[in-house]
Design a protein around this motif. Structure first.
Motif, mmCIF file in Angstrom:
data_model
loop_
_atom_site.group_PDB
_atom_site.id
_atom_site.type_symbol
_atom_site.label_atom_id
_atom_site.label_comp_id
_atom_site.label_asym_id
_atom_site.label_seq_id
_atom_site.Cartn_x
_atom_site.Cartn_y
_atom_site.Cartn_z
ATOM 1 N N ARG A 95 174.639 -4.801 52.164
ATOM 2 C CA ARG A 95 175.605 -3.902 51.563
ATOM 3 C C ARG A 95 176.901 -4.644 51.300
ATOM 4 O O ARG A 95 177.354 -5.450 52.101
ATOM 5 N N SER A 96 177.490 -4.356 50.153
ATOM 6 C CA SER A 96 178.705 -5.058 49.758
ATOM 7 C C SER A 96 179.915 -4.196 50.026
ATOM 8 O O SER A 96 179.921 -3.010 49.719
ATOM 9 N N ARG A 97 180.916 -4.794 50.603
ATOM 10 C CA ARG A 97 182.166 -4.072 50.831
ATOM 11 C C ARG A 97 183.041 -4.067 49.590
ATOM 12 O O ARG A 97 184.039 -3.382 49.526
ATOM 13 N N ASP A 98 182.659 -4.885 48.613
ATOM 14 C CA ASP A 98 183.540 -5.089 47.463
ATOM 15 C C ASP A 98 183.200 -4.189 46.282
ATOM 16 O O ASP A 98 184.008 -4.035 45.369
ATOM 17 N N LEU A 99 182.015 -3.625 46.263
ATOM 18 C CA LEU A 99 181.558 -2.907 45.081
ATOM 19 C C LEU A 99 181.099 -1.512 45.452
ATOM 20 O O LEU A 99 180.352 -1.333 46.418
ATOM 21 N N THR A 100 181.520 -0.538 44.669
ATOM 22 C CA THR A 100 181.051 0.828 44.865
ATOM 23 C C THR A 100 179.711 0.964 44.154
ATOM 24 O O THR A 100 179.639 0.818 42.926
ATOM 25 N N LYS A 101 178.658 1.203 44.940
ATOM 26 C CA LYS A 101 177.309 1.120 44.353
ATOM 27 C C LYS A 101 176.338 1.839 45.282
ATOM 28 O O LYS A 101 176.484 1.774 46.496
ATOM 29 N N PRO A 102 175.346 2.517 44.729
ATOM 30 C CA PRO A 102 174.330 3.113 45.604
ATOM 31 C C PRO A 102 173.549 2.021 46.340
ATOM 32 O O PRO A 102 173.248 0.973 45.763
ATOM 33 N N VAL A 103 173.260 2.283 47.605
ATOM 34 C CA VAL A 103 172.493 1.345 48.439
ATOM 35 C C VAL A 103 171.249 2.078 48.926
ATOM 36 O O VAL A 103 171.359 3.116 49.577
#
Lengths: 257, 257
Positions: A95-103
């Motif tokens: 999971r990326s802290r930098d991008l708003t994205k469904p995981v």
């Protein structure tokens, strides 16, 4: 593992997601990824700027039986080029802290992939280079992230393992594998009447042998025996084996030695 | 894959199945199996007559971060010894034509394992040596078979991959991983009122610009715009970005160049 034969052959063809390896380094790992894919019937691989060029003899060597995956690999000069004709793309990464994205879990991701493909959409799954993983410049091109729920204290999946788990989930979501079957080694389960006759044989011989003692417990002892025989998944072969044992005790008794 | 942080730490402790490697050959593969286990929080390994003895430096080398699995490994002189204290045992193998036995997918097997462990039972999963796999003399000691539904035309899972899929399924059956979450990079989804205000800002500026033309289509054009804004998973940051764009168009217009 080899030689499993359940799962219809037809499951292995038809539309399927494309595995996109971005900037893979070792040719060996491209081959291992191809094997992981083909174990679960995935055969469409794309490469973005493989470090050692293409074709790569090291990849062919490790792919061995899965060389058909490499035979049709597409090689692209950029991630955008590799994804251009796809309708929906996953990026495999933590999971990326930098991008708003469904995981999504691999399970959810492949269920979604199945639904998208059912609507005629083309789906791809991106994997990053061995050491560093996907860069944000690649991840922003994806619609969603796939993240394997690994041990937070020890996350060490390699490229081929990550491909393997995605391919396994694709198979799990699309295959029609019975969760449980009983492999019958040349026999059938015994019928009710066969089990009943076995019980009667037991009861007769055990009665002859004086097993049902004392008398006031005989009924419950017989009930327990009958119940035990129903509880066991007896095959016809098992039933014959028990009949044979009982007959042999009679012969042993009659021999009198 | 690294750095995933969902999944409570608590999930990684507590009762879990034991992985039993029967007659493993290469120490390296014991280490790889340990890594595969620990990726999904499994840490109980037993070895039956490892070819090169124990301890084995090659295993330690490949296990690296998963050495805690090897630190507590149990070594046994026979399969029966290794299984003696267990209540239920799976054998991982292709389906056998020789033995009448239940055959489960990894998914079903680990769901069953979860249920058994919930009842306080001790469960083991046997894996055979790298080349030959488990022999029938081992398989008959198992209650059921686990068989991965691989491509019937290409089944080439190695020992560590087989362990990985079983461990993954254990985690899947016991973890509480949300199938889908949205990772929010320092922002929140926009509220209804924020989206409505963004729509009004758009509508005002586009009206100024003469976008809603011809008049009799203006209402449906506005409806479509409003619907599009609701359809998109806009964050507060996205909303601010759009407001900024609209303000900039006004400045650009006023600059008149």
């Amino acid at each position: 593992m080899s030689g499993t034969d359940h799962g219809a052959q037809a499951d292995w063809s038809g539309p399927q997601p494309v595995m996109v390896l971005v900037a893979p380094q070792m040719g060996e790992n491209i081959g291992f990824a191809a094997r992981a894919m083909w174990n679960f019937g995935l055969e469409r691989m794309r490469l973005v700027t493989p470090r050692d060029g293409w074709p790569n003899p090291a990849a062919v060597a490790t792919a061995s039986g899965a060389s058909r995956v490499l035979d049709h690999v597409g090689v692209f000069e950029s991630t955008a080029d590799a994804l251009g004709d796809l309708d929906y793309v996953f990026a495999t990464t933590a999971r990326s802290r930098d991008l708003t994205k469904p995981v999504m879990t691999p399970e959810r991701a492949m269920a979604h992939t199945r639904a998208l493909i059912g609507e005629g959409k083309r789906v791809g799954v991106m994997f990053g280079p061995e050491r560093a993983g996907l860069e944000n410049a690649d991840i922003v091109q994806a619609n969603a992230i796939v993240s394997v729920p690994v041990n937070p204290g020890f996350a060490s999946l390699n490229l081929a393992q990550c491909v393997l788990l995605v391919a396994y989930e694709w198979r799990r979501q699309t295959g029609e594998d019975a969760p449980e079957v009983v492999e019958m080694a040349g026999t059938q389960f015994a019928s009710q009447v066969e089990v009943q006759k076995l019980f009667e044989h037991f009861a007769q011989r055990l009665d002859d042998a004086g097993f049902f003692f004392p008398d006031h417990k005989a009924d419950s002892m017989q009930m327990n025996l009958r119940n035990m025989l129903s509880r066991m998944p007896l095959t016809q072969m098992d039933v014959q084996t028990f009949h044979g044992m009982l007959r042999q005790f009679v012969r042993w008794k009659e021999r009198g030695d």
